[in-house]
Design a protein around this motif. Structure first.
Motif, short mmCIF file in Angstrom:
data_model
loop_
_atom_site.label_atom_id
_atom_site.label_comp_id
_atom_site.label_asym_id
_atom_site.label_seq_id
_atom_site.Cartn_x
_atom_site.Cartn_y
_atom_site.Cartn_z
N ASN A 75 0.43 4.39 0.76
CA ASN A 75 0.09 5.27 1.82
C ASN A 75 0.69 4.93 3.11
O ASN A 75 0.88 5.89 3.96
CB ASN A 75 -1.36 5.29 2.00
N ASN A 135 0.92 -1.23 0.23
CA ASN A 135 -0.02 -0.11 -0.04
C ASN A 135 0.82 1.40 0.06
O ASN A 135 1.50 1.40 0.96
CB ASN A 135 -0.79 -0.15 1.05
N GLU A 166 -6.62 6.68 3.82
CA GLU A 166 -6.48 7.47 2.65
C GLU A 166 -6.66 8.86 2.73
O GLU A 166 -7.38 9.19 3.52
CB GLU A 166 -7.32 6.84 1.44
N ASN A 176 -7.51 0.98 4.19
CA ASN A 176 -7.86 1.82 3.10
C ASN A 176 -8.67 3.14 3.91
O ASN A 176 -8.67 4.15 3.32
CB ASN A 176 -9.04 1.28 2.45
#
Ligand code: PLP
Length: 458
Positions: A382, A380, A458, A455
């Motif tokens: 991020n 991921n 984000e 998630n």
């Protein structure tokens, strides 16, 4: 009507309570509750403790409608904060039986049946550690009480030497040790030196710390605490190296495996605990990674008779319990509490129901979830790992986030009833960086849960 009499209202109330317990035990959709201030809760429920009482049905409805909803169940699969818990349904059921049975768990004379069961469960825990023949333990209210019982045992043993009787003792741990070690050193009135590293404490680190002591400090040093799974990062100290130093220096070796102790059951990581079998005392919390309901800690001793010398209470009213006719194992003799719940009983029932293999599997799943989370974080863009996952702890950063962003995100997820994932700090050079942390215990946490949480950053 006396409150100890049986009437129809009591029967109905019992059925209501049982229905609630059945719903709770069989539910897979428990919500993460939202905390409320005491004022808000008071406004919702009003005065509950009054001269005449508000009645069981009304009070229970207040519980279901308002009060229960202000709690965060520790067994929610997206509760990954601190060290969560995930009691088995069998253990929860037997917690009800434990309560209903009104057993005083201090002395064998009163609690033989319950203590027998606790001891069967304890034998399994002791066998996981590899402690030598004769080693045994008792269940405590938690890791804090277990650590205190062990420290006091060590201190009393040290003080058997007359030249130490007027000295204040000293122990060494690392800054990775749990806050309860420092707190319990205060309670026991012993000084504590913390080695300035949150990474794995080694035998070499310990030797260095001992070499830096003044002559008087060295005289007062009586114990070392190693951690078998730090709370913050799941790090297991070099238990074998520390054990060797303790042996050479004639020091008591305590291992705080309150969180990590469950992983002794997991073949994949058991080797990381090598050296734990040389400990003088060990803390393991079944209410963390052995799937017991609160509260259930445990303290184990290589030589239980030393704990007995430190903790056995004396009083003319207690003599009967120690009489030959009352022969048996008295848990109160080995820790700080007199009256005690047979809090190992739910664990015993769950172990008896499922067998120890299921425990291994459930702990392995927690370890696996940490590895899976690590891989998801790697992929991921991020987020990034702060360090490789250790046991079931994962420390990771959200790239670009400031400490307040982590706090805000935690509150937002909590308010939505979505997840409880809290920030922590990790030592980075001379500063402490705020990072995010997962701790996996619940085998019902899914990969989808982890993905959704990541998630949401984000
Ligand atoms: C390593 C360690 N020791 C001790 C404790 C304290 O245990 P308790 O909260 O059961 O008193 C904890 C709690 O998280 C822990 O992780």
């Amino acid at each position: 009507m006396s409150m100890h009499k049986i009437d129809i209202e009591l029967v109905e109330m019992t059925l209501d309570v049982m229905k609630y317990a059945i719903d709770r035990i069989s539910s897979t959709k428990n919500k993460i509750g939202k905390p409320k201030s005491a004022e808000q809760l008071k406004a919702l429920v009003g005065e509950t403790v009054t001269e005449k009482g508000i009645g069981g049905e009304y009070a229970f409805n207040l519980w279901k409608k308002h009060l229960m909803k202000a709690n965060v169940p520790v067994d929610h699969p997206r509760n990954l904060a601190f060290v969560p818990a995930s009691p088995t349904r069998a253990a929860v059921m037997f917690d009800l039986v434990t309560s209903a049975s009104s057993i005083h768990g201090a002395y064998w004379m009163e609690g033989a049946g319950g203590i027998f069961c606790e001891n069967e469960a304890m034998k399994w825990i002791v066998s996981l550690t590899g402690l030598p023949e004769g080693a045994f333990g008792v269940f405590t209210s938690g890791g804090t009480a277990a650590n205190l019982s062990a420290i006091v045992t060590a201190r009393e043993y040290w003080r058997q030497n007359k030249s130490y009787q007027r000295e204040k003792g000293l122990i060494i741990a690392s800054i990775g040790a749990h806050s309860s070690i420092k707190a319990m050193a205060k309670v026991a009135d012993v000084d504590i030196i913390l080695v300035e590293s949150e990474e794995r404490l080694t035998g070499e680190d310990l030797k260095k710390a001992i070499n830096q002591l003044t002559e008087h400090q060295r005289k007062c040093l009586f114990a070392v605490v190693g951690t078998g799974g730090t709370t913050n990062a799941g790090i297991i100290d070099d238990l074998d190296g520390i054990a060797t130093v303790c042996e050479n220096e004639n020091l008591w070796f305590h291992v705080d495996a309150a969180y990590g102790g469950g992983a002794l059951a997991a073949d994949s990581v058991r080797h990381l605990f090598n050296g734990i079998e040389k400990a003088d005392s060990i803390t393991i919390d079944p209410h963390k990674w052995m799937f017991s309901p609160y509260d259930c800690g445990a303290v184990l001793y290589k030589k239980p008779e030393l704990a007995k010398q430190a903790h056995s209470q004396q009083g003319s009213y207690l003599d009967i319990f120690k009489d030959e006719g009352a022969h048996g194992f008295n848990p109160t003799d080995y820790q700080i509490q007199l009256t005690r719940r047979v809090r190992g009983l739910p664990l015993w029932f769950s172990l008896a129901t499922h067998g120890t293999d299921r425990y291994k599997e459930a702990v392995e799943r927690g370890l696996e979830l940490a590895q899976i989370a690590g891989k998801m974080i790697d992929k991921n863009p991020n987020v990034e790992l702060v360090r490789e996952p250790s046991l079931s702890c994962v420390l990771y950063r959200r790239i670009g986030w400031k400490p307040e962003d982590y706090t805000h995100w935690t509150y937002e997820n909590h308010k939505k009833g979505f997840a409880l994932v809290t920030p922590t700090k990790w030592k980075n050079g001379d500063t402490f960086e705020t990072v995010s942390r997962f701790c996996f215990i619940n085998p019902d946490t899914t990969e989808n849960d982890i993905e959704m949480i990541l998630n949401s950053m984000e």
